[in-house]
Every structure is written in structure tokens, then in C-alpha cells.
Design a protein around this motif. Structure first.
Motif, PDB file in Angstrom:
ATOM      1  N   HIS A  83       0.859  -1.195   0.000  1.00  0.00           N
ATOM      2  CA  HIS A  83       0.000   0.000   0.000  1.00  0.00           C
ATOM      3  C   HIS A  83       0.892   1.241   0.000  1.00  0.00           C
ATOM      4  CE1 HIS A  83      -3.035   2.945   1.031  1.00  0.00           C
ATOM      5  NE2 HIS A  83      -3.976   2.013   1.035  1.00  0.00           N
ATOM      6  N   HIS A 249     -10.301 -12.275   0.910  1.00  0.00           N
ATOM      7  CA  HIS A 249      -9.479 -11.075   0.763  1.00  0.00           C
ATOM      8  C   HIS A 249     -10.197  -9.794   1.196  1.00  0.00           C
ATOM      9  CE1 HIS A 249      -5.725 -12.394  -1.498  1.00  0.00           C
ATOM     10  NE2 HIS A 249      -6.360 -13.497  -1.188  1.00  0.00           N
ATOM     11  N   THR A 250     -11.497  -9.896   1.495  1.00  0.00           N
ATOM     12  CA  THR A 250     -12.173  -8.712   2.043  1.00  0.00           C
ATOM     13  C   THR A 250     -11.618  -8.398   3.422  1.00  0.00           C
ATOM     14  OG1 THR A 250     -13.985 -10.003   3.013  1.00  0.00           O
ATOM     15  CG2 THR A 250     -14.289  -9.197   0.764  1.00  0.00           C
ATOM     16  N   MET A 253      -9.458  -5.501   3.244  1.00  0.00           N
ATOM     17  CA  MET A 253     -10.193  -4.238   3.208  1.00  0.00           C
ATOM     18  C   MET A 253     -10.537  -3.789   4.627  1.00  0.00           C
ATOM     19  SD  MET A 253     -12.735  -5.087  -0.019  1.00  0.00           S
ATOM     20  CE  MET A 253     -13.571  -3.511   0.080  1.00  0.00           C
ATOM     21  N   GLN A 256      -7.498  -2.188   6.125  1.00  0.00           N
ATOM     22  CA  GLN A 256      -7.301  -0.833   5.607  1.00  0.00           C
ATOM     23  C   GLN A 256      -8.295   0.144   6.243  1.00  0.00           C
ATOM     24  OE1 GLN A 256      -6.240  -0.706   1.186  1.00  0.00           O
ATOM     25  NE2 GLN A 256      -6.854  -2.859   1.397  1.00  0.00           N
ATOM     26  N   GLN A 263      -8.657   2.539   0.257  1.00  0.00           N
ATOM     27  CA  GLN A 263      -8.725   1.146  -0.185  1.00  0.00           C
ATOM     28  C   GLN A 263      -7.840   0.928  -1.413  1.00  0.00           C
ATOM     29  OE1 GLN A 263     -10.281  -1.549   1.035  1.00  0.00           O
ATOM     30  NE2 GLN A 263     -11.096  -0.472   2.815  1.00  0.00           N
ATOM     31  N   ARG A 264      -6.982  -0.070  -1.343  1.00  0.00           N
ATOM     32  CA  ARG A 264      -6.115  -0.442  -2.451  1.00  0.00           C
ATOM     33  C   ARG A 264      -6.078  -1.970  -2.556  1.00  0.00           C
ATOM     34  NH1 ARG A 264      -6.471   4.240  -3.110  1.00  0.00           N
ATOM     35  NH2 ARG A 264      -4.852   5.845  -3.290  1.00  0.00           N
ATOM     36  N   LYS A 265      -5.773  -2.474  -3.740  1.00  0.00           N
ATOM     37  CA  LYS A 265      -5.532  -3.900  -3.889  1.00  0.00           C
ATOM     38  C   LYS A 265      -4.126  -4.189  -3.384  1.00  0.00           C
ATOM     39  CE  LYS A 265      -5.456  -7.729  -7.171  1.00  0.00           C
ATOM     40  NZ  LYS A 265      -5.599  -8.154  -8.585  1.00  0.00           N
ATOM     41  N   LEU A 266      -4.000  -5.084  -2.418  1.00  0.00           N
ATOM     42  CA  LEU A 266      -2.711  -5.377  -1.804  1.00  0.00           C
ATOM     43  C   LEU A 266      -2.125  -6.659  -2.385  1.00  0.00           C
ATOM     44  CD1 LEU A 266      -3.573  -4.542   1.929  1.00  0.00           C
ATOM     45  CD2 LEU A 266      -2.823  -3.004   0.093  1.00  0.00           C
ATOM     46  N   ASN A 267      -0.827  -6.661  -2.603  1.00  0.00           N
ATOM     47  CA  ASN A 267      -0.170  -7.802  -3.237  1.00  0.00           C
ATOM     48  C   ASN A 267       1.093  -8.191  -2.476  1.00  0.00           C
ATOM     49  OD1 ASN A 267      -1.785  -7.965  -5.857  1.00  0.00           O
ATOM     50  ND2 ASN A 267      -1.118  -5.829  -5.877  1.00  0.00           N
TER      51      ASN A 267
END
Length: 307
Positions: A83, A249-250, A253, A256, A263-267
Motif C-alpha cells: 500500500h 481477501h475482504t 479491506m 485498511q 482502499q487499495r488492492k494489496l499484493n
């Protein structure tokens, strides 16, 4: 004993005064648009090592990931660090000198939350959430009273991360200990890997578990976890489980939202090492199976997720 209590009282009084002083210095910006309930958790650090410049009035949240070894905390931290607004600075208290006593711990925490702890994860001036990873056996339990007081005074939020299936954690612990000596990856020890090829090599080792101590060790981990949750129940905190994050994967969220970051897509580049049914991961599976069967830990026998 009386002298010790007097000394501890002086530390706490001095620390409390310092916390209040730091908070006064670190709140130069307007709080008008912030929910009054959130104000204790909003900070405006003034680092000694650089200038936050145009980000000086961007609010910063303080956090700490509280976990146990081989519970997925390394993977979870890489997710957070993907993030753009989050800086989690690693396992800082793995160094014994930093956790030698309450004063050393407080000094280290001050440096982290003043944003003067520079690491590869640091986003520096524009971080919106700053923290690190802290294992329960790294001074956290021994000095829990002082740490809880610090967290409440400084508005630090705790993110607890545990594993539901402690048997899988045990396998990971034993395999990691083995590889420290064996160094299966071309003479190099790696606790975490970034390729399926490396993961496959490390997974070739199947640990033998001491079935005699199995129930005792599981109970010990459970008791330590319960004690930590009891110690830190007065702090702002959230409780997460590794398996839940893997399956849903929520949950990321929710984290965050807890840190009040966009909110971002985390990898993460980390690759899971031990996959599949437990029966394929343990050398003496029959012993383990028979020991757990008919106990409160029988559910650990079954595969709880696949990746």
C-alpha cells in the motif's frame, strides 16, 4: 522491592510526561474534520532526520502487528507494505538490545512513531500509517504493562495476527529451524521465498514431530495467545487469522479501514511453502494423527485450506 516500585513509578511518570509533551508538539494541524473519537489516534510527527514538507499536515496512524513466529506475519506485512500509504518496518525487536528493558523499548517505539526509523519499507514524509511487526516472545509479554500504557498514551493500534491451525504453524517452525542449518537453497537459508521452485525445494523436508509433547505445546501456544489478548484488551485492536485472510481477501479491506487508509488492492511476492493435506507434510503422520484424535485439537488433522 520498594526501590523497584519507586524506580518503575519514576519511569512511568517520566514516560507519561514525555508522551504528553510529544503529542503537544505533534499536533500542529487542524483536527476540525476528524471525528472526535478518532483524535487520539491521529498524529502529525515531526521527524528529526527529514522534513515532511507538504505532507506535514497529513495525519498518520500508528500500529503494531502482534504475532507469533511462522503465523503468516511476514506475508501479511508485505501485503500492507504494498500500500502506497503504509510503512511497516519489519521485526524491529528481534534485536535483543532494543528490548533489554522498558526504557529501551520506549526509546525504540519513540523513534519508530516519530518516523525516524528508516527502512526499505519507509514511505517517509507521506506515510499515512506507520508501524512494525512484533513477536510475542520479543519483550512484548515481559513488559506488557509498560507497552499497553504506551499504546494507550500514544494512540497505537494493535493488529493481532494468529493461525487457527497451530499444527500447520508447528510444521512451518520445525522446517524453518531445519533449514537454518541445512540451507537447502544452494547453501542459503530463507525464511520466505518468492518463487514456486524455491518453495518446492524447501517443502521436500518433512519434519518429525514429538508426539509426546504435542498436546502440551499446542496448549502452551493457546495460553500465550489468550494471555496476550487479555493484556492488550484495553488498547485499540483488531484480531485476524491467517487462514481467514487466505480464504477471504475482504479481510484486507477491513484492515485498511481499521488503519483509515484509502482502499487499495494489496499484493505480495511471497510464495507459500507448505501446501496440501497435513498427512503429506509430516514424517511421522500416524503418530501425530493418533495423538490428536479424540482431543480438542482433532480438527487440526484435516486440511483447512488449499493454496
Amino acid at each position: 522491592m520498594a526501590e523497584d516500585l519507586c524506580f518503575l513509578s519514576k519511569i512511568r511518570t517520566h514516560a507519561k510526561a514525555r508522551f504528553l509533551s510529544l503529542e503537544a508538539v505533534q499536533r500542529p494541524c487542524s483536527l476540525l474534520d476528524i471525528d472526535p473519537r478518532e483524535i487520539p489516534y491521529v498524529h502529525y510527527p515531526k521527524p528529526n532526520t527529514y522534513d515532511r514538507a507538504e505532507c506535514a499536515c497529513n495525519p498518520v496512524r500508528f500500529f503494531a502487528i502482534l504475532s507469533t513466529q511462522r503465523s503468516g506475519s511476514g506475508w501479511f506485512e508485505t501485503l500492507l507494505n504494498s500500500h502506497i500509504n503504509v510503512s511497516s518496518n519489519g521485526e524491529i525487536f528481534s534485536v535483543k538490545e532494543r528490548r533489554a528493558n522498558a526504557s529501551a523499548i520506549v526509546a525504540t517505539l519513540d523513534k519508530i512513531y516519530n518516523m525516524d526509523w528508516l527502512s526499505s519499507a519507509s514511505k517517509n514524509e507521506c506515510s499515512a500509517a506507520v508501524g512494525f511487526k512484533w513477536m510475542l516472545n520479543q519483550g512484548l509479554m515481559a513488559h506488557h504493562k509498560e507497552i499497553v500504557e504506551y499504546f494507550n498514551q500514544r494512540g497505537v493500534s494493535a493488529i493481532f495476527l494468529f493461525r487457527r491451525n497451530l499444527r500447520r504453524r508447528t510444521i512451518s517452525v520445525l522446517a524453518n529451524l531445519y533449514d537454518r542449518d541445512a540451507k537447502l537453497l544452494n547453501g542459503t537459508h530463507k525464511s520466505h521465498v518468492h518463487s514456486p521452485h524455491e518453495a518446492k525445494i524447501l517443502a521436500t523436508y518433512k519434519p518429525t514431530i514429538n508426539a509426546t509433547l504435542l498436546i502440551h505445546n499446542l496448549k502452551q501456544v493457546e495460553d500465550t495467545t489468550a494471555k496476550a489478548l487479555e493484556y492488550f484488551k484495553s488498547t485499540s485492536h483488531v484480531i485476524l487469522y491467517y487462514e481467514d485472510i487466505v480464504k477471504n481477501h475482504t479481510k484486507l479491506m477491513e484492515v485498511q479501514n481499521f488503519l483509515r487508509v484509502p482502499q487499495r488492492k494489496l499484493n505480495s511476492r511471497q510464495v507459500k511453502i507448505h501446501k496440501g493435506p497435513l498427512s503429506e507434510l509430516v514424517e511421522n503422520w500416524d503418530d501425530v494423527h493418533n495423538t490428536l484424535k479424540g482431543t480438542p485439537y482433532e480438527s487440526f488433522i484435516h486440511a483447512d485450506y488449499q493454496m
